[in-house]
Design a protein around this motif. Sequence first.
Motif: not given
Length: 139
Positions: A3-10, A14-20, A37-38, A104-113
């Motif tokens: 019912k309610r999804i939070l998507v954190a973007v920057d 990666n955050s655009k893919r999370a939003a998709q 959420l920005y 649900l919370v959706v967030i992109g991964s930065r892919g740090l080493n």
Amino acid sequence: MYKRILVAVDGSENSKRAAQHAAKLATLGKETHVEILYVQDFEKIPSDAKQKARTATIDSERRKRIAPIKGVFEQPRVSHELIVKQGEPGSTIVSFANRGGFDLVVIGSRGLNSFQEMVIGSVSQKVAKRVNAPVLIVK
């Protein structure tokens, strides 16, 4: 479904893919609402720039970064709203998510080493560890 999804973007790819992914999930339910959420992290702005920066300039840059992400939700007509907060991204996202009662919370991964992850961690890791709701990390 959700019912309610939070998507954190920057504003990153990666955050655009999370939003998709969040938009796809939101289309599965008729009454799903997405909050985008920005978090503006002023700690990353040099102190000289802080004094000289005008709110209009910061707002303009934020809008440029977020416009493509907002468009992801407008195309399939997903109910959504943009929320802008200020602070350290990890703790701000966790606090907002835990107070918001999200499914649900959706967030992109930065892919740090692996060395960077071990030493400083990442925002997505902090969110996954501390948020009470299920977290989807999108690569």
